[in-house]
Structures are given as C-alpha cells and as structure tokens.
Motif scaffolding. Structure first.
Motif, PDB file in Angstrom:
ATOM      1  N   ILE A 575       1.506  -1.537  -0.311  1.00 25.37           N
ATOM      2  CA  ILE A 575       0.135  -0.179  -0.213  1.00 25.37           C
ATOM      3  C   ILE A 575       0.413   1.059  -0.259  1.00 25.37           C
ATOM      4  O   ILE A 575       0.475   2.066  -0.965  1.00 25.37           O
ATOM      5  CB  ILE A 575      -0.652   0.202   1.102  1.00 25.37           C
ATOM      6  N   GLU A 576       2.038   0.878   0.405  1.00 24.39           N
ATOM      7  CA  GLU A 576       2.984   2.056   0.705  1.00 24.39           C
ATOM      8  C   GLU A 576       3.490   2.200  -0.637  1.00 24.39           C
ATOM      9  O   GLU A 576       2.704   3.348  -0.895  1.00 24.39           O
ATOM     10  CB  GLU A 576       3.918   2.263   1.509  1.00 24.39           C
ATOM     11  N   VAL A 578       2.116   1.738  -3.364  1.00 26.84           N
ATOM     12  CA  VAL A 578       1.157   2.444  -4.288  1.00 26.84           C
ATOM     13  C   VAL A 578       1.135   3.425  -3.854  1.00 26.84           C
ATOM     14  O   VAL A 578       0.497   4.861  -4.547  1.00 26.84           O
ATOM     15  CB  VAL A 578      -0.160   1.263  -3.798  1.00 26.84           C
ATOM     16  N   SER A 579       1.092   4.049  -2.388  1.00 29.36           N
ATOM     17  CA  SER A 579       0.789   5.428  -2.126  1.00 29.36           C
ATOM     18  C   SER A 579       1.661   6.139  -2.848  1.00 29.36           C
ATOM     19  O   SER A 579       1.187   7.452  -3.452  1.00 29.36           O
ATOM     20  CB  SER A 579       0.572   5.346  -1.039  1.00 29.36           C
ATOM     21  N   ASP A 580       2.916   5.735  -3.087  1.00 28.29           N
ATOM     22  CA  ASP A 580       4.400   6.231  -3.551  1.00 28.29           C
ATOM     23  C   ASP A 580       4.232   6.927  -4.950  1.00 28.29           C
ATOM     24  O   ASP A 580       3.495   8.226  -5.663  1.00 28.29           O
ATOM     25  CB  ASP A 580       5.251   5.691  -3.088  1.00 28.29           C
ATOM     26  N   LEU A 582       1.393   6.276  -6.690  1.00 28.67           N
ATOM     27  CA  LEU A 582       0.111   7.306  -6.839  1.00 28.67           C
ATOM     28  C   LEU A 582       0.944   8.759  -7.037  1.00 28.67           C
ATOM     29  O   LEU A 582       0.751   9.948  -7.666  1.00 28.67           O
ATOM     30  CB  LEU A 582      -1.045   7.198  -5.962  1.00 28.67           C
ATOM     31  N   THR A 583       1.253   9.202  -5.870  1.00 30.41           N
ATOM     32  CA  THR A 583       1.818  10.230  -5.236  1.00 30.41           C
ATOM     33  C   THR A 583       2.908  11.092  -6.608  1.00 30.41           C
ATOM     34  O   THR A 583       2.021  11.947  -7.322  1.00 30.41           O
ATOM     35  CB  THR A 583       2.384  11.160  -3.959  1.00 30.41           C
TER      36      THR A 583
ATOM     37  N   TYR B 276      -8.424   7.197  -3.916  1.00 24.79           N
ATOM     38  CA  TYR B 276      -6.907   7.868  -4.426  1.00 24.79           C
ATOM     39  C   TYR B 276      -6.551   8.877  -3.358  1.00 24.79           C
ATOM     40  O   TYR B 276      -5.332   8.522  -2.980  1.00 24.79           O
ATOM     41  CB  TYR B 276      -6.993   8.722  -5.903  1.00 24.79           C
ATOM     42  N   ILE B 279      -5.041   7.147  -0.334  1.00 21.69           N
ATOM     43  CA  ILE B 279      -4.761   6.340  -0.557  1.00 21.69           C
ATOM     44  C   ILE B 279      -3.136   7.127  -0.060  1.00 21.69           C
ATOM     45  O   ILE B 279      -1.889   7.399  -0.065  1.00 21.69           O
ATOM     46  CB  ILE B 279      -3.995   5.449  -1.693  1.00 21.69           C
ATOM     47  N   ILE B 280      -2.934   7.772  -1.113  1.00 21.19           N
ATOM     48  CA  ILE B 280      -2.212   9.509  -1.436  1.00 21.19           C
ATOM     49  C   ILE B 280      -1.532   9.694   0.115  1.00 21.19           C
ATOM     50  O   ILE B 280      -0.706  10.152   0.731  1.00 21.19           O
ATOM     51  CB  ILE B 280      -2.365  10.367  -2.034  1.00 21.19           C
ATOM     52  N   LEU B 282      -1.821   9.145   2.808  1.00 24.11           N
ATOM     53  CA  LEU B 282      -1.955   7.702   3.651  1.00 24.11           C
ATOM     54  C   LEU B 282      -0.098   8.299   4.153  1.00 24.11           C
ATOM     55  O   LEU B 282       0.850   8.306   4.952  1.00 24.11           O
ATOM     56  CB  LEU B 282      -1.397   6.021   3.132  1.00 24.11           C
ATOM     57  N   ARG B 283       1.283   8.743   2.790  1.00 19.77           N
ATOM     58  CA  ARG B 283       2.397   8.357   3.066  1.00 19.77           C
ATOM     59  C   ARG B 283       3.186  10.195   3.215  1.00 19.77           C
ATOM     60  O   ARG B 283       3.825  11.000   2.464  1.00 19.77           O
ATOM     61  CB  ARG B 283       3.186   7.825   1.528  1.00 19.77           C
ATOM     62  N   GLN B 284       2.082  11.343   2.611  1.00 18.43           N
ATOM     63  CA  GLN B 284       2.615  12.869   2.732  1.00 18.43           C
ATOM     64  C   GLN B 284       2.709  13.517   4.257  1.00 18.43           C
ATOM     65  O   GLN B 284       3.039  12.297   4.880  1.00 18.43           O
ATOM     66  CB  GLN B 284       0.691  13.979   2.643  1.00 18.43           C
ATOM     67  N   ARG B 289      -1.036  18.783   3.153  1.00 18.61           N
ATOM     68  CA  ARG B 289      -0.545  18.526   2.249  1.00 18.61           C
ATOM     69  C   ARG B 289      -2.029  16.683   2.093  1.00 18.61           C
ATOM     70  O   ARG B 289      -2.985  16.345   1.665  1.00 18.61           O
ATOM     71  CB  ARG B 289       0.058  17.608   1.576  1.00 18.61           C
ATOM     72  N   PHE B 293      -5.720  16.016   0.470  1.00 15.73           N
ATOM     73  CA  PHE B 293      -6.247  15.297  -0.165  1.00 15.73           C
ATOM     74  C   PHE B 293      -6.473  13.616   0.629  1.00 15.73           C
ATOM     75  O   PHE B 293      -7.715  12.836   0.226  1.00 15.73           O
ATOM     76  CB  PHE B 293      -4.993  13.770  -0.305  1.00 15.73           C
TER      77      PHE B 293
END
Lengths: 637, 479, 177, 108
Positions: A575-576, A578-580, A582-583, B276, B279-280, B282-284, B289, B293
């Motif tokens: 998931i991480e 995928v997240s990266d 996507l970002t 979308y 998930i984005i 999650l890592r910001q 930001r 999201f």
C-alpha cells in the motif's frame, strides 16, 4: 436507574477531563473510582429489580432521543437493560471499579493522572453503551468508542514512539473489523428495516436455518468480532497493546473490551443459530487462534506479553464454544476469564510496580518472599486459568469442552492440546517470576517491595472471585438447585414484551458416561504437565533463553510466527508503494502534467500566432487585404 | 440581502481603515449575518419551498436580481457565516497581510452568501465567479516560490469549468418561454435526453472541478498547500461546498433527465477518488497536503452519496458537507498554529508538541476524531448515512468506499502521532485567546453535531424532498 | 462596346500615371505623376457633370495636398533617396493581393451594381445646388469637418514642432540610428 | 462635343471598372512600397478612386449626396495628409529614415 448507570461514568469523564488538571491528585483518582462504583451500585439495584419486581418484562427500556431519521432510516439513542446486558454491565462496572481502585495507587506518580482516570471513565461509558444499547447502532457507537479509548490508553505515555505505534495498530486493526461490522449492519438494515434488537430478531425468527442472508450477516458481524476480540487474522494488535499501563491491560485488553466480540455473537444468537456455516467458520478460527496464541505464549519473556497471548488463546476458546452453539458456556468463560485474567494482569502490575517497571521475567525470580500477597493471589489466578479443579476456570472450560466433545472430536483434541500448552506457559511464567533466585542486576533485591493496600485489596477480591466464580453456572452434576444459573438466566422467557436472549433454545450438550470419564481423566494429565514445568523451572531453575538465542521452532515462536512481518510485507508495504507511486507518477505526472500540458500547448500555439504580430505594418496590410478578400468572397459565394 | 451587504461594507471599512482595523470588530461584523439567517428561518413555512427575500429588475425585466431562501440555503449560510468569523478570528498575524486577508475574506463571505442565495441563473454565475476573485488574491498573498503558477492553474481550472456552466445556462435561457434566467423558468424548460445530457455536462463540469472529483482535482493539493491558512480554510471549508451545493440546487433540478446517464460515472469516479485521496494521504509529509488529499477523499464520498439519489445519500451528504467544513477548518487551524510557532508543518520535523500545549493537543485530537468519523463526533452520522446509501446502490462499491474508514484512521492518526506525540523536537508557544475561542466554538460544533445530527437533517429535509420530487417527476418514477 | 474617345483617352492616362506613381523610383516623380492623375480625375468629374468637385479636386489635392508632399520631400531632402527594393516575393504577394481585390470588387459590382438606373438631373454638380444641400442638410457635419480641420492643423503643427532639447534628439538618434 | 453628350454615352460600369483598377493600383502601391511618403500618396490614390466612384454614382442617380460625401472625403484626406506627413517628419527626425519596415516596435 438505567440512565444513571450510563451517565455517571460520562460525568466522571467530563469532570476529570475538563477540571482534573486543577484538582489535587488525591481527589482525581477517588472521584473517577466513585463514579464507576456508583454505576456499579446502580447496575446491581437494577439487576435486582429485573429479577424480582419486573418478572414479566424481561428488560428495562429507555429511549433518550432520535439520533437520525432520514428517509426510511430511523435510529434512536435508546438503551435496553436485559439479562445479557446486565451480566456484561456487572462485569464492566464491577471489575472496572476494582481496577480504578487499583489504579489510584498504581498510577499515583504519573503526571497525567486525571487524564488517565477520565479516559478510563470514558471507556466504561463506551463499554456500557456497547452492551446496554438497544440497537445495533448503539452497539456500534460503543464498539468504536471502546476502540478509541483503547487507542488513547495504549498510547497513554505519548512520549514513547513505539507505544504510539502500538496504539495506532490497535485502532487500525479494530477499524478493519469495524468495516466488516458496518457492512453487516447495512445488510441487517436492508433486510430487516430496523436496528432495534427486538424488531430484527423477531424478523429473523421467521427465517429458516441456513438462509444466505443470515450466513452473510453472521460472517460480516464476525469480522467485527475478530477485530475487537483479537482473532486470526486480526489478533496482532493485542500483544502490542500491552504498551499501555497495566490496569488498562487488565480492564480493556483482558476483562471487558476484548470480550465485546463474544457479546456480539451471543446477542445475535438468533442470527447465528440460523447460520451453521458461519458458526463452523467461527469455531475453526477460534481454534486456530487459541492454538497459535498458546504456542507463541510458550516463548514470550515479557510478563505482560505472556498474559496477552494467553488472553488471545482464551478468547479463542470462547469462540470455539460459540461455534459449537454453546453460548452460555462462552459467556460463562467470559465471566470467569474476566475474574482471573484481571487478577493475573493486576498481579503482574503489582510485580512490575514492585520491580520498578521491569517486565522481563528473566530479570525476576524469588519474588515470593518479597510480595506474599501478590504471590498468593497470582497463584490462585494461575490455577484458575489452567483449570485446576473446583476453581472458576475449571467449570467454564469444562463446559466448553463438553460442548466441543459433542460437536467435533478433532476440535476437541486440538483444543485440549491448546489447554495443555496453557498450563505449560502459565506455570513457566509463574515459577520463573516468583520462585528461584533473583536475577536482576540493576535493582537490588532489597528494593523490591510488596504493593500498598490499595493495590492488594483488588487482588484479594479478584482472587476470591476467581475461586468462587464457577458458582455462576455450576454444571448439572453439582446438583439441581445450584447448577446452570447462567443458563437459566439467559433462557428465561417471561412472555413479556421482550423474548429471552437466547431465542432459539440452546442445544443441550448431553454426554455419555464414557465421555464424562474421559473428561475426568484429564485432570491427571494437567497434573503431569504441571510436574514437568515444575521440574524444569523450579527444580532445575532453568531460565528462558534470550530471543536471539532461540533456534528452530523456538525461534519461530519467539518471533510470533512472523505474522507481523508478513503483514508488513503483504499489506503495509504494497500500500505504501502504491501510495508513493500514485503521488509521484499518477498525481504529479499524469494528472497535473496533462493539465499543464494543455496549458503548454496553448502557449506554444500562442507563440506561433504571436509571430504574426511582428509589428511590421506591411504584413498587417497584407493580412488586412487577405481578410477583406475572404470577407467579400464569403459574401459573394 | 443583508447577509451580502454587511460583509461587503465590512470589507470596504477594513480596506479603508487599513492597519487601524480591529480584528474583533471584523469578526463581529462577519458574524452579524448569522442573526439575519436566524430571522430568515423564521419566515420559512412548512412546505419547504424557496421564499423570496429580495427581487428587483436588473439587466432587464426578466433577468432579475433575486435572492431566495430555504432550508438548504440556510444550512449553507450558517456554515459560511459561522466559519468566516472563525477564519478571521484565527487569522491574527502581525503583518501587513492581515488587513488584506481580512478584507478579502469578508469579500469572499459576501460572494459566497450570494452564491447560496441566488435564485437567478445569471446571478448565480456572477456570484460564483465573484467568489473566485478574492480566493485568487488570498492564495497569491503568501507568494511561495510556485504560488503564481499554482494559483494560475487553480484559476484556469475553475474558470474553464464555470464557462461550461455559463454556456449551459445560456442554452437553457434561450429555450425558456419568457427569456428569463429565473430558476423556475430555467427549470420549466423541457429538454430531451440528449439536450439534457449536454446541458447537464456543462453545469456538472463547473461543480465537479470545484468539488473536485477525481480527474479534475489536480489544482487542489497544491493550492491548499501554498495558500495561507485562511485561504486553505475558505477553500476547504466553504468553497468546495459550492460545487456540492450546486449539484443539488442547480444540476439536479435543471437537467434531471441526464442524472441516470451520469450516475454510474460520477459514483464510480467518486469512489475511485475516495480511495485515491486516502491512499495518497497515507504517505504525505506536509500536513496541509495530507489534509488536502483527505479532503479529496471525504468530499468524493459526499458526491457519491448525492448521486445515489436516496434520502440517506443526499441528506447524509448535506450533513457531511457541514461537518467537513467544520473539521477541515479545525485541521487547518491547528496546522497553522503549529506552523506559526514552530516554523514547519512537515511531519518528520515535528513531534512531542503535546507536552507544551495541551489545549491544542486536545482540540487536535477532537478534530482528528471527527475526521475519522468516530461515533459521537460529527463525522460519524454523515459518513454512516453516505456509506449506507452507497451500500444500497452497490455492495461492492460501498465496501471499496468503506475502506476509507480504515485509511482515514491510518493517516489521521499518523499525523497526530508525528506532530503531537513522541519526543519533543520543537516547542509550541501558548495559545492566544482568539485561538482558544475558535477552538471552543469548533469543538462545540464537533461534539454537538456528533450527538444531534438530526438538527441539520431536519433543516434541509423538506428542501431535499422537493428536489427529489422534481427528479422523480422528470424521470417518470416515483421513489 | 462603343466608348467615347475622350473617356478612353482620359482613362488610359489616369491608369498610366497612377501606375507610374506606384512604380517610380524617385518620390518627386511619383508626386508629379500623382498630380497628373488628379488632373485626369478632375477631367473625369467634368465628364460626369460634377463641375464644382472638379475644381475643388484640383485646388485641394493638386494645389494643397500635393504641395504639402513636395514640401516634405524637399524638407527631408528625400529626392535622392533610393528606397530598398522589396524582394520578389513581396512583389508577387502584393500583386496577388491587389489582383484578388480587383477581382473581388469587380465581381461584387457585377452582382450588385447593375441595378442602378440612369437618372441624370441637370445641374446638381454646380456650386449653387451643392451649397444648398451642404448648408442645409449637412450643416452639422460641415461644421464638424471644420473642427476636424482645426484639430488636424493644431496636431500637425504640434507634431512638426522641433524639440526644444537637442540632447534628447541626439540620444534618440543613437538608439535608432 | 459637350460633356453632357459624352456623359450620355457612358455606362456606370465603365467608371466602376476604372475606379476599381485605380483602387487596386493604389493598393498594390501600399503593399509594395516601403517609403512612407509613397505609401501616403498611394492612399490618396485609393481615396481618389473612391471619390470617382461616388461622383459617378451621384451623377447617374441624380442625387447630390454622393458629391457631398466626396467633399467630406477630401476634407478628411487633407487632414490626414497633414497629420500623416507631420508624423512622418517626426519619424524621419528620429530615425533618419522613411522606411516603414523599420517601425516594428509593436511586436506581439
């Protein structure tokens, strides 16, 4: 009376939460305890009323206000005090009071004492909402609320980053279960048009066994139960949750919150009775959880971790019972487990307190002399959990095994194995902690001390309860008058507005004499294991190896079957990633660039066109003439 | 009319007074409209129909300056006029920008009130665009490195969308019997399916960009991040709601025949957007930001709920609109306070702030809970209803969208953890009174709605019923 | 087609001199050719019974405007300047453009211009008749043209006035050599 | 042969062709030449072509309005020539050239 049960802990939360910081520390703890105790007293009175003066009704109902009324959807804030919720409420407020009392002393040195007590009170409130709510929505409120309190209390010492991580893990794992539960609730509303227990179960009662809807609902609700009651695959949060203060582990992660899953299944007995397939799933998952947790417990060296895995294992037993349809047995085990596991945790807390926050059992040893009360009560708890005859755990486990035996032989054998392992690791912990010689080098043995009265008093009370707790539901062979109390309570049908808790009569688990003998023969086996453990850890005074020194199966067990690692690999990391991705690629490159690309294309064409505007009048004249020509041509033809 | 004029006059006063302007006075003036909104509510009758508040010939006798009011409008007005004073109140900063920001915010308030009250298509469009002007300048105020580029992108994006809407409105206008932009006249235009789809697409585009729904969102995160706090709050708290409000108020009634055509697309895109954004998020690392999201994710769910066309979806969505406004403003407020006193809002550089500032921590936790939709906070009832409506529409989509309750817990708790908990790397200065006041008001909103969401549902229920009747009449079904 | 000889001759001369205006390398020759063109056009006016305009044309164009041109030429001493010749491409482009305009306008008149009925009225081109119209129906425009003239005169004087600061001039020269 | 008799033999189309040709010649000059003075002269030529057409129509239709317009056009042409030449002088002073292609400061 019902409103007081619920409002008092909430008041305690608000008063301590808002003004606790300006109260003196001594008041805060007693205040918090008093509110829960008040709630306990109210519960007792109401329970008495329920049994005596309200024989026909079967429950007390309290509607507060309409929460939501949208379209066809209607849900009230309403409470229902029936026999099942009464038992749960008694456990919650009763054990809760004891643990509050214990915490006054245990947490006395902590700066955030008022915070601690307000969170504890909030937890009690949420837990009461969970069990006393009259509809699924209220249950869900409490369900999420206790998850939140669990998060807040696990991460109570917020400066420690890994505690924070454990807290988040607990909350998120619970949330995964909650999603399943939520979907189950939607399905319930879609099919039965209501969230009120009475209405839903009345409609369920008209369905046939094996109805797909029931199976689906049962499985979805069970996902919620998996999260809250730490079953495979959502169990990994519970051992980590031991990061919280020990009273929290005792109250939330042993006695009350984790049993919410069992409460859910018992409450929805009407649905589960119609879903044999779902019950089968529950049984096998419970069995797997029980075995796996017991195996991991073998190699744990943190006193609280051992207890945590034993909790997971015991919860597994309860689910096995539920899977067999032995709801009373499961609830019985919930009660006895609440007694002895709270006792064990508080005892462990006492040890930790006396050892100045040392939790590793390899650093302990010989504490028996320094803390006699703790030693004694811990011994009672240990005996109770291992099922020593005539103690509370013996009766509840016995009932579970009776049910399993009449249901499935294989499960019986595996469950028995799990119970044996329980004996092994519990006594291992007990002997290593209290017997042998003192092994800590940092603190001298002289500094180890017995806990104050405020802490030992709850221990003593719980020890007494652990001994006599079996009286709640003595098996039939104990005599007609005193046996099966819980069973009668739950199957009671006053013919009033509310039907009994167990709508479908519980199947009776009659076993043959041969099987009774078989069960009776188990006790010597227990004793054999006891002797083995005693021989190894008491006589030979063996000390468990460090995790790093483990080899083979031991290593796998010490590393908890690598479950956390595999979850990281299979869920977190993808998931991480995928997240990266996507970002970085989709959002930045694809979406933003495509829009910017439109802009850039416009700019490019603009710059092409702007060459036309070169400032030279001759060109403009030509354009003008061409334009004139076109205009004329357009008009002419 | 008062609710437009008062902020506008206040805006002029602030501009004239310049540095001598008093922040408390501006706050007072910007909250005055609430009183009038209360009065408007007294005028509402039981039918739930729009009542006309102001009606005057404008460009022509048929294109009139008309303001109307009903429950739906009332909800949006309460949201706007409750949040704007808070935004002004929280925006105290001792530099030149303060005056500018306050004046622009007040201007924005006037324009937003106009958007929500306009009963005439052209007026709606004009207020819609008018609201874009102040936010453009607000966003430009804190000229970060890329501010101009980002603001331009935002401006162009929304502007193109609005132009499409204008085209659709004009098309409808040309087909009206009496050549009027009045809402009722526009609604009375009979369209066939293709016309309806064309008109609907134009109107919808403006709203989808503003909300924003998945492929049209790329202006959002950057704008939120670069804008000063009051800009982010205005954008996330109120401006996004313009799009959602527009769908209900203008798209559904004007092109009801096309809803069935767009429904699967919008719901699909919304659910995709929910995942979308989550998930984005999650890592910001940048908190703003992250909130941007998460907001993308939350708002998409509202849009999906609207398009299920069920009472739960629409009314739950409206509830969630209000709630999301409160929560986003709360989050941005906390982030702003953190950034102001520590100089950073990057998660890795923060930590342990709970030690210095307990009130901030409690409030942050509360807003976080609201955003995660924990029961008894405001986020729960709306999200529950939205997911329920989506579940009735399609089980699998609901399951996918439901993942947001897991993801939101992950990213929100992560944000709280890495800013508030752990070992202190930075220290926070104590809160000022205005900040505490803003906190308290927002906290009351969070807990109050959490316990009694029905208040808001009752407010909008009748208006929603009327819109639902129009939809079902146009589609020949009675639901 | 049976055209009157004077018209043919006049037309021939008109076009010839006009072409010379355009093609002549020397500006002075162009001016002189243009004056000649104006004479022929005046002659056309006479043929068309527009006697007043024929005279005015001579006075205004040949007498005033073209003298202005000559003055400017002399003032700037441009008679010798050979302007850079444009490329062939330009010549072709100009020819094509002008030719297509010719074609278009001709075509346009072919379509629309035939419907004009011949209805000559005696003496409309005389001073008396024109003056009557000019000072009654067109009085206001006439006055306005007077103001226009005044404005143009003031403007021309203002523009033509030599700058007071010679330094500024010199800087301009360096910038635009 | 008085002018009237010649006039009677003429058709409007003759003048149309003549003035069109004149106009095109002027236009060609405007497009082809670069000397600003010549340009102005070509413009005068074009104006005259128009004037001629006006007069022709006026005479044919027996309406004096056309001739009045010619009168006004002359006025405007004179004003234009005066201002235009003044500007030209100014340009020449600054650039020492009368070439219009030099004046391209208004680039897009």
């Amino acid at each position: 009376m019902l409103e007081w049960i619920i409002v008092l802990p909430l008041l305690g939360f608000l008063i301590n939460g808002l003004f606790g910081s300006i109260f003196p520390k001594s008041i805060v703890g007693w205040l918090g305890t008093a509110f829960v105790f008040g709630s306990f007293v109210a519960t007792c009175f109401l329970f008495r009323d329920l049994l005596t003066s309200l024989p026909g009704e079967g429950s007390v109902y309290l509607r507060v206000f309409t929460f939501l009324n949208v379209g066809n959807f209607h849900v009230d804030i309403a409470f229902q005090f029936d026999r099942l919720s009464a038992i749960m409420a008694l456990i919650i407020t009763g054990i809760g009071t004891l643990i509050h009392l214990y915490s006054i002393s245990y947490m006395a040195d902590d700066a955030g004492l008022y915070k601690f007590f307000s969170f504890l009170n909030l937890f009690i409130f949420n837990m009461l909402v969970l069990v006393l709510g009259s509809n699924f929505m209220m249950m869900f409120f409490g369900w999420e609320g206790v998850g939140l309190c669990s998060y807040l209390l696990i991460g109570f010492w917020y400066k420690n980053v890994s505690f924070g991580k454990a807290a988040r893990k607990a909350f998120i794992m619970n949330r995964i279960g909650d999603l399943g539960l939520l979907m189950g609730l939607f399905l319930i509303y879609q099919n039965f048009g209501s969230f009120e227990y009475t209405e839903v179960f009345a409609k369920v009662g008209r369905l046939e066994v094996g109805t797909e809807i029931c199976t689906a609902i049962a499985l979805l609700l069970f996902i919620g139960a998996m999260g809250k009651s730490a079953q495979i695959p959502l169990f990994t949060w519970l051992p980590d949750a031991m990061a919280g203060p020990t009273p929290v582990s005792a109250l939330i992660h042993a006695a009350t919150m984790v049993t919410a899953g069992i409460y859910l299944v018992v409450r929805c007995e009407a649905i589960y009775a119609l879903a044999p397939f779902a019950r089968e799933v529950i049984m096998w998952i419970g069995l797997a959880t029980s075995l796996m947790a017991a195996l991991i417990g073998l190699k744990q060296n943190d006193i609280k971790k051992v207890l945590a895995y034993s909790t997971v294992s015991q919860l597994g037993f309860m689910f096995i019972a539920l899977g067999c349809g032995a709801y009373t047995a499961a609830l019985f085990h919930v009660i006895t487990h609440a007694f002895f596991k709270a006792l064990l945790f508080l005892g462990a807390g006492s040890v930790i307190h006396g050892m100045h926050h040392e939790q590793d059992i390899r650093q302990m040893g010989g504490l028996r002399k320094k803390m006699p009360i703790t030693y004694l009560t811990f011994l009672i708890g240990t005996l109770a959990i291992t099922g020593f005859p005539m103690l509370s755990g013996f009766f509840s486990k016995d009932e579970i095994f009776t049910a399993i035996l009449s249901h499935n032989r294989l499960v019986f054998i595996l469950g028995l194995l799990s119970a044996f392992i329980t004996v092994f690791y519990t006594f291992r912990m007990f002997f290593v902690t209290f017997h042998g010689t003192y092994r800590n080098h940092h603190h001298s043995f002289e500094k180890v001390h017995e806990s104050p009265l405020l802490m030992t008093l709850p221990l003593l009370i719980l020890a007494v309860l652990s001994v006599i707790g079996g009286a709640v539901n003595f098996p039939n062979y104990m005599g007609e008058g005193i046996s099966g109390g819980l069973h009668h309570l739950l199957s009671f049908d006053g013919g009033g507005r509310f039907s009994p808790i167990l709508i479908f009569p519980e199947q009776s688990f009659e076993i043959s004499h041969a099987q009774e003998w078989l069960l009776a023969a188990l006790t010597p086996l227990f004793l054999t294991i006891f002797v083995v453990v005693r021989n190894k850890y008491l006589v030979k005074a063996a000390v468990p190896e460090a995790d790093a020194d483990q080899v083979g199966l031991g290593k796998v067990l010490a590393n908890k079957f690598y479950v956390d690692e595999s979850y990281d690999r299979s869920f977190v990391e993808p998931i991480e990633l995928v997240s990266d991705t996507l970002t970085e690629y989709v959002d930045e490159k694809a979406f933003k660039s495509s829009f910017d690309g439109i802009g850039r294309a416009n700019q490019y064409f603009g710059s092409l066109l702007s060459r036309v505007q070169n400032g030279n009048i001759e060109y403009y004249l030509v354009y003008m003439v061409v334009g004139l020509c076109l205009l004329l041509a357009f008009n002419l033809f | 009319m008062e609710v437009i004029i008062i902020p506008f006059i206040a805006c002029l006063c602030v501009s004239i007074l310049g540095k001598r302007n008093n922040i408390w006075l501006s706050t007072l003036f910007s909250s005055l409209p609430l009183f009038f909104v209360y009065q408007y509510f007294q005028h509402l009758d039981s039918s739930g129909k729009w009542i006309s508040l102001f009606d005057h010939a404008w460009i022509s006798d048929k294109i009139r300056f008309t303001l109307a009011f009903d429950g739906l409008t009332g909800l949006m007005l309460i949201l706007t006029n409750m949040l704007v004073p808070l935004i002004i109140l929280a925006g105290i900063r001792n530099d030149e920008n303060q005056v500018k920001l306050t004046a622009l915010t007040l201007f924005m308030q006037a324009a937003l009130n106009g958007v929500f009250m306009a009963h005439d298509g052209l007026m709606f469009y004009i207020f819609w665009e008018l609201a874009l002007i102040p936010i453009y300048f607000i966003t430009l105020t804190m000229s970060g490195k890329q501010a101009f580029k980002i603001t331009l992108r935002f401006f162009l994006y929304t502007f193109v969308g609005s132009l499409a809407m204008l085209a659709s409105l004009i098309y409808l206008f040309l087909h009206t019997a009496d050549h009027s932009f009045d809402f009722e006249s526009l609604r009375a235009v009979e369209l066939n399916l293709n016309q309806s789809i064309g008109v609907g697409a134009g109107i919808l585009l403006a709203f989808l960009v503003k909300i924003p729904i998945l492929p049209f969102h790329s202006w959002q995160a950057d704008t939120y991040t670069e804008a000063p706090a009051s800009g982010s709050m205005l954008l996330g708290g109120i401006m996004l709601k313009m799009g959602l409000y527009g769908i209900l108020r203008w798209y559904f009634p004007l092109a009801p025949e096309s809803i069935a055509f767009f429904q699967p697309w919008i719901i699909g895109l919304s659910v995709a957007g929910v995942l979308y954004g989550a998930i984005i998020a999650l890592r910001q690392k940048d908190m703003k930001r992250l909130v941007a999201f998460s907001s993308l994710s939350h708002v998409a769910l509202i849009a999906a709920g609207f398009f299920t066309l069920s009472a739960e979806g629409i009314e739950g969505g409206l509830l969630q609109m209000f709630v999301h406004g409160v929560n986003v403003v709360g989050l941005f407020l906390v982030i702003e306070i953190i950034e102001r006193s520590t100089g950073t809002r990057v998660l890795g550089e923060l930590g342990g702030l709970a030690k210095n500032n307990r009130i901030c921590m409690v409030f942050f936790m509360l807003v976080a809970l609201g955003t995660m939709a924990v029961p008894f906070t405001n986020g729960f009832p709306g999200e529950f209803l939205l997911l329920k409506s989506l579940y009735a529409y399609n089980h699998n989509l609901a399951l996918l969208a439901g993942l947001t309750i897991i993801f939101s817990a992950v990213y929100i708790l992560r944000m709280v953890q890495f800013s508030m908990f752990g070992e202190g790397k930075k220290a926070m200065s104590p809160l000022s009174w205005n900040e505490i006041l803003a906190f308290v008001i927002l906290a009351v909103g969070i807990v109050g709605i959490g316990f009694m969401p029905q208040i808001i549902i009752d407010m909008v229920h009748k208006s929603v019923l009327i819109i639902a009747t129009w939809i079902s009449e146009a589609n020949g079904i009675l639901s | 087609m049976n055209l009157p000889i004077p018209f043919l001759i006049l037309s021939f001369l008109t076009i010839l001199s006009a072409l010379y205006v355009v093609t002549s390398k020397s500006p002075v020759h162009s001016v002189l050719a243009l004056i000649f063109t104006f004479f022929t056009i005046s002659a056309h006016y006479v043929l068309l019974n527009a006697q007043f305009l024929a005279v005015v044309n001579l006075i205004v164009y040949a007498g005033a405007i073209m003298v202005l041109f000559l003055f400017v030429l002399m003032l700037l001493n441009l008679s010798k300047e050979i302007e850079p010749i444009k490329s062939n491409a330009w010549a072709i482009a100009a020819t094509i453009s002008a030719g297509s305009i010719l074609l278009m306008i001709t075509a346009a008149f072919q379509v629309f211009g035939e419907a004009v009925a011949k209805n000559p009225v005696e003496g409309i081109g005389l001073v008396k008749a024109l003056g009557n119209v000019l000072f009654t129906r067109f009085l206001v425009p006439f006055e306005l043209t007077g103001i226009l003239f005044l404005a143009a005169m003031v403007g021309a004087v203002l523009l033509g006035k030599r700058e007071k600061k010679p330094t500024e001039l010199s800087t301009n020269e360096t910038i635009n050599p | 042969m008085s002018s009237l008799t010649i006039f009677n033999q003429l058709e409007i189309s003759h003048y149309i062709y003549l003035s069109t040709v004149l106009f095109s010649i002027g236009l060609f000059g405007v497009l082809f030449r670069r000397n600003a003075i010549i340009l102005l002269m070509c413009i005068e030529l074009m104006l005259n072509a128009v004037n001629l057409l006006f007069v022709a129509f006026s005479s044919y239709m027996g309406d004096s309005d056309g001739q009045i317009f010619v009168f006004f056009i002359m006025v405007v042409a004179a004003a234009e020539a005066a201002v235009g030449l003044a500007i030209l002088v100014l340009v020449y002073r600054n650039t020492r050239k009368t070439d219009v292609s030099v004046l391209d400061n208004l680039k897009g």
